[in-house]
Each structure stands twice: as C-alpha cells, then as structure tokens.
Design a protein around this motif. Sequence first.
Motif, PDB file in Angstrom:
ATOM      1  N   VAL A  63       0.853  -1.185   0.000  1.00 12.66           N
ATOM      2  CA  VAL A  63       0.000   0.000   0.000  1.00 12.66           C
ATOM      3  C   VAL A  63       0.892   1.240   0.000  1.00 12.66           C
ATOM      4  CG1 VAL A  63      -1.744   1.266   1.318  1.00 12.66           C
ATOM      5  CG2 VAL A  63      -1.834  -1.231   1.194  1.00 12.66           C
ATOM      6  N   PRO A  64       0.634   2.224  -0.867  1.00 16.21           N
ATOM      7  CA  PRO A  64       1.428   3.463  -0.831  1.00 16.21           C
ATOM      8  C   PRO A  64       1.326   4.147   0.523  1.00 16.21           C
ATOM      9  CG  PRO A  64       0.080   3.353  -2.826  1.00 16.21           C
ATOM     10  CD  PRO A  64      -0.373   2.233  -1.939  1.00 16.21           C
ATOM     11  N   LEU A  65       2.367   4.876   0.884  1.00 14.72           N
ATOM     12  CA  LEU A  65       2.365   5.587   2.158  1.00 14.72           C
ATOM     13  C   LEU A  65       1.165   6.526   2.280  1.00 14.72           C
ATOM     14  CD1 LEU A  65       6.148   6.468   2.544  1.00 14.72           C
ATOM     15  CD2 LEU A  65       4.819   4.959   4.028  1.00 14.72           C
ATOM     16  N   SER A  66       0.741   7.084   1.164  1.00 15.79           N
ATOM     17  CA  SER A  66      -0.392   8.013   1.191  1.00 15.79           C
ATOM     18  C   SER A  66      -1.699   7.336   1.553  1.00 15.79           C
ATOM     19  CB  SER A  66      -0.536   8.700  -0.177  1.00 15.79           C
ATOM     20  OG  SER A  66      -0.772   7.738  -1.197  1.00 15.79           O
ATOM     21  N   GLU A  67      -1.733   5.996   1.497  1.00 14.87           N
ATOM     22  CA  GLU A  67      -2.953   5.253   1.797  1.00 14.87           C
ATOM     23  C   GLU A  67      -2.903   4.573   3.165  1.00 14.87           C
ATOM     24  OE1 GLU A  67      -4.034   2.669  -1.409  1.00 14.87           O
ATOM     25  OE2 GLU A  67      -3.665   4.212  -2.938  1.00 14.87           O
ATOM     26  N   LEU A  68      -1.909   4.934   3.979  1.00 11.62           N
ATOM     27  CA  LEU A  68      -1.844   4.413   5.344  1.00 11.62           C
ATOM     28  C   LEU A  68      -2.588   5.345   6.288  1.00 11.62           C
ATOM     29  CD1 LEU A  68       1.882   3.268   5.710  1.00 11.62           C
ATOM     30  CD2 LEU A  68      -0.109   1.868   5.116  1.00 11.62           C
ATOM     31  N   GLY A  69      -3.209   4.755   7.334  1.00  9.33           N
ATOM     32  CA  GLY A  69      -3.800   5.559   8.387  1.00  9.33           C
ATOM     33  C   GLY A  69      -2.734   6.071   9.331  1.00  9.33           C
ATOM     34  N   THR A  70      -3.129   6.879  10.300  1.00  9.62           N
ATOM     35  CA  THR A  70      -2.160   7.433  11.246  1.00  9.62           C
ATOM     36  C   THR A  70      -1.519   6.359  12.111  1.00  9.62           C
ATOM     37  OG1 THR A  70      -3.958   7.855  12.821  1.00  9.62           O
ATOM     38  CG2 THR A  70      -3.324   9.663  11.341  1.00  9.62           C
ATOM     39  N   ASP A  71      -2.184   5.184  12.244  1.00  8.21           N
ATOM     40  CA  ASP A  71      -1.622   4.100  13.045  1.00  8.21           C
ATOM     41  C   ASP A  71      -0.618   3.267  12.275  1.00  8.21           C
ATOM     42  OD1 ASP A  71      -3.352   2.822  11.303  1.00  8.21           O
ATOM     43  OD2 ASP A  71      -4.462   1.737  12.859  1.00  8.21           O
ATOM     44  N   GLY A  72      -0.490   3.490  10.963  1.00  7.68           N
ATOM     45  CA  GLY A  72       0.430   2.712  10.139  1.00  7.68           C
ATOM     46  C   GLY A  72      -0.239   1.608   9.351  1.00  7.68           C
ATOM     47  N   HIS A  73      -1.486   1.248   9.692  1.00  8.83           N
ATOM     48  CA  HIS A  73      -2.245   0.252   8.938  1.00  8.83           C
ATOM     49  C   HIS A  73      -2.775   0.864   7.636  1.00  8.83           C
ATOM     50  CE1 HIS A  73      -2.414  -3.251  11.458  1.00  8.83           C
ATOM     51  NE2 HIS A  73      -2.949  -2.624  12.474  1.00  8.83           N
ATOM     52  N   PRO A  74      -3.012   0.028   6.612  1.00  6.27           N
ATOM     53  CA  PRO A  74      -3.745   0.535   5.450  1.00  6.27           C
ATOM     54  C   PRO A  74      -5.115   1.066   5.873  1.00  6.27           C
ATOM     55  CG  PRO A  74      -2.740  -1.585   4.951  1.00  6.27           C
ATOM     56  CD  PRO A  74      -2.557  -1.370   6.427  1.00  6.27           C
ATOM     57  N   ARG A  75      -5.538   2.159   5.265  1.00  4.81           N
ATOM     58  CA  ARG A  75      -6.832   2.738   5.601  1.00  4.81           C
ATOM     59  C   ARG A  75      -7.955   1.743   5.300  1.00  4.81           C
ATOM     60  NH1 ARG A  75      -5.086   7.830   3.076  1.00  4.81           N
ATOM     61  NH2 ARG A  75      -4.415   9.248   4.725  1.00  4.81           N
ATOM     62  N   LEU A  76      -9.005   1.803   6.110  1.00  2.00           N
ATOM     63  CA  LEU A  76     -10.153   0.933   5.914  1.00  2.00           C
ATOM     64  C   LEU A  76     -11.017   1.443   4.769  1.00  2.00           C
ATOM     65  CD1 LEU A  76     -11.120   0.401   9.657  1.00  2.00           C
ATOM     66  CD2 LEU A  76      -9.863  -1.166   8.182  1.00  2.00           C
ATOM     67  N   GLY A  77     -11.890   0.544   4.288  1.00  2.00           N
ATOM     68  CA  GLY A  77     -12.821   0.913   3.240  1.00  2.00           C
ATOM     69  C   GLY A  77     -12.551   0.216   1.923  1.00  2.00           C
ATOM     70  N   GLY A  78     -11.462  -0.564   1.847  1.00  2.00           N
ATOM     71  CA  GLY A  78     -11.206  -1.376   0.666  1.00  2.00           C
ATOM     72  C   GLY A  78     -11.819  -2.749   0.874  1.00  2.00           C
ATOM     73  N   PHE A  79     -10.964  -3.734   1.186  1.00  2.58           N
ATOM     74  CA  PHE A  79     -11.492  -5.064   1.480  1.00  2.58           C
ATOM     75  C   PHE A  79     -12.204  -5.082   2.833  1.00  2.58           C
ATOM     76  CE2 PHE A  79     -10.691  -9.337   3.388  1.00  2.58           C
ATOM     77  CZ  PHE A  79     -11.612 -10.034   2.620  1.00  2.58           C
ATOM     78  N   TYR A 190       5.982  -6.964   6.872  1.00  2.66           N
ATOM     79  CA  TYR A 190       5.590  -5.694   6.243  1.00  2.66           C
ATOM     80  C   TYR A 190       4.446  -5.048   7.022  1.00  2.66           C
ATOM     81  CZ  TYR A 190       5.917  -2.542   2.233  1.00  2.66           C
ATOM     82  OH  TYR A 190       6.149  -1.452   1.428  1.00  2.66           O
ATOM     83  N   ASN A 191       4.600  -5.050   8.336  1.00  5.32           N
ATOM     84  CA  ASN A 191       3.573  -4.537   9.247  1.00  5.32           C
ATOM     85  C   ASN A 191       4.031  -3.189   9.787  1.00  5.32           C
ATOM     86  OD1 ASN A 191       1.762  -4.008  11.298  1.00  5.32           O
ATOM     87  ND2 ASN A 191       2.092  -5.936  12.399  1.00  5.32           N
ATOM     88  N   ALA A 192       3.347  -2.123   9.373  1.00  8.46           N
ATOM     89  CA  ALA A 192       3.748  -0.773   9.781  1.00  8.46           C
ATOM     90  C   ALA A 192       2.961  -0.263  10.980  1.00  8.46           C
ATOM     91  CB  ALA A 192       3.584   0.197   8.611  1.00  8.46           C
ATOM     92  N   HIS A 193       2.236  -1.147  11.700  1.00  4.18           N
ATOM     93  CA  HIS A 193       1.473  -0.703  12.862  1.00  4.18           C
ATOM     94  C   HIS A 193       2.446  -0.130  13.897  1.00  4.18           C
ATOM     95  CE1 HIS A 193      -2.005  -1.650  15.883  1.00  4.18           C
ATOM     96  NE2 HIS A 193      -1.798  -0.375  15.707  1.00  4.18           N
ATOM     97  N   ARG A 194       2.251   1.142  14.237  1.00  5.74           N
ATOM     98  CA  ARG A 194       3.250   1.889  14.992  1.00  5.74           C
ATOM     99  C   ARG A 194       3.368   1.450  16.450  1.00  5.74           C
ATOM    100  NH1 ARG A 194       1.848   8.013  13.514  1.00  5.74           N
ATOM    101  NH2 ARG A 194       3.624   8.424  14.910  1.00  5.74           N
ATOM    102  N   ILE A 195       2.402   0.733  16.992  1.00  9.32           N
ATOM    103  CA  ILE A 195       2.492   0.301  18.391  1.00  9.32           C
ATOM    104  C   ILE A 195       3.652  -0.660  18.613  1.00  9.32           C
ATOM    105  CG2 ILE A 195       0.039   0.655  18.831  1.00  9.32           C
ATOM    106  CD1 ILE A 195      -0.312  -2.409  18.665  1.00  9.32           C
ATOM    107  N   HIS A 196       4.218  -1.214  17.521  1.00 10.69           N
ATOM    108  CA  HIS A 196       5.285  -2.204  17.660  1.00 10.69           C
ATOM    109  C   HIS A 196       6.691  -1.606  17.568  1.00 10.69           C
ATOM    110  CE1 HIS A 196       2.133  -5.143  17.456  1.00 10.69           C
ATOM    111  NE2 HIS A 196       1.846  -4.870  16.211  1.00 10.69           N
TER     112      HIS A 196
END
Length: 284
Positions: A63-79, A190-196
């Motif tokens: 997922v492009p960086l522009s499509e990540l949420g503030t938490d680092g996950h891909p934004r919801l609303g796709g799959f 490839y997990n960008a969730h920032r809590i980690h």
Amino acid sequence: MMAAQTVWQDWIGRTETRQGCLTVELAGMLSGALGHAAAPAPGLAPGAAMPPLWHWAAFPEFVPLSELGTDGHPRLGGFLPPLPYARRMWAGGRLGFEGQLRIGEALEKRSEILAVDEKQGATGPMVFVRVAHVTVGGAGRVEEEQDIVYLDIPERFTPPKKLPLPEAPAFDERVPVNEARLFRYSAATYNAHRIHYDLPYAREVEKYPGLVVHGPMQATLLMEAGLRHAGGSAPRAFRFRGVHPMFADEDMRLIGKRDEDGALELCTGTPSGHQCLQARLELV
C-alpha cells in the motif's frame, strides 16, 4: 450508528484473491526475527518445508504511504469495512492444516469476510470482523478464520484481568524480547502498525505503557515450541486468542503441556506471572 451498521453488513461476503510467495529472503528475515536459544534454525533453501504460520508473511500489502492511516495500517474501506474506530488488533484465529507449504513456491490466498458484529465491551463498543482465508500451494493448504477487533482508543490504559500461568507445565522457555526483535518481525511481515516500533506513538496516542509485542509472533513462537516438544509431529489444527497485551519491557515465556486428548495447551506469559496469548495445538 444504525445506518453505519447497515453499511458495514454490506461487506459480509466480500472476497479477494491474492498471489504470494515466501521467498528465501523473506524466510531468512522471519528466521532472524523468531530465532532463540532453544529453537533450532529451520531449513531455508528453496523447496524446504515452510514452518507452520510462516505463510502469514507471504502476502505483504504493498500500500502506498499516502494510503496508510495514522496508526500505520492501510486505511479501511477497501477489502475491510470503514469502521469508525481508531484501534484495531488481531484478536485471535483458528487454523487447519493439510499437506505442506514450501519456501519459494507460488501461493494463492482467497479471503472472504464472514461476519461484522458490534458488541459492548468493558471499555465501550467494539466491532469484531471475522475473515476466512484459504492459502494453497503445490501440495499444502491452510484454512483459517481470523478475528480482528476494532475499538476506540481509551483516555488511559486499563489492563484486562491478569490470568495466572498454568501450574506444572511440560515446558517453560524464555525468549528475549527487545526493540530489535519487534522491528525485525514488523519488517519481515511488512507490518507498519506503529504500536510495535514507535514508543512515543504507543504511549501518547494509543495509551499503552510500552511497545506491544505482535500477537502473530507470539502464536508462531508457541507453534514452534509445541511441535518441537511433541517430537516433530505435524499440526492438524491450531487456535489462539489474546487475553492480555504483552509489552517489550519483559521477556516472553513459552509454556505448554499435554491435555487428556493428546493436544497441547499453550500460552505465552510474562516473568511477572500472567498469561498474554492462549493457544491449543492439535497434532496429526
């Protein structure tokens, strides 16, 4: 809210199919993230048997960086449905295994949203999304149900009830936990969730007291330990669920014992004495 729930229900039955591969390079990255003194190094050559649960790294979301949420996950609303909750977690899952997946082979994963259920928890409303995945390779197949929970970020961290560790386990191993291990696992999956990996974010935004240890990493370490102590048997079924967050300020304990049916009851725990992730491993 009722209108929103109706929209969420429209996601039930949604499917996607993805192609993937656990390359030799990805397998090496996982081995570097999961290795510890009690675990022998797995074979990493092309065609080698893939250790169970390593298929989780075979389908990175580019997922492009522009499509990540503030938490680092891909934004919801796709799959996944566009739920209005800022915290999301992999709460648990159930898997069945047939045959053997292998490193370097082409894999296909078909996913389907089975349920979207809103519930009232101790800290407020939450939504559980249940997703089915079927991963197939040349002569292997993994059927899986994944539970993802979405909820609001609280004003302060209120830990769940601490469950005591089981008495008289058959094994109790200790795995060092530090920022390097968390970073390596995040990179391999490839997990960008920032809590980690982002301590200021984990503390100041999501209100955790420290960096959070990945639930799937705990599950994978438990799987390896369980199979090793069972004498190298193959897995038939595995289920797991998180019961308490694990933080990087303590080492991880891998604990297990046989039950009356011959399955292994497993959990991760802390040196201070409570469970974090529970699992059950059934053998072929």
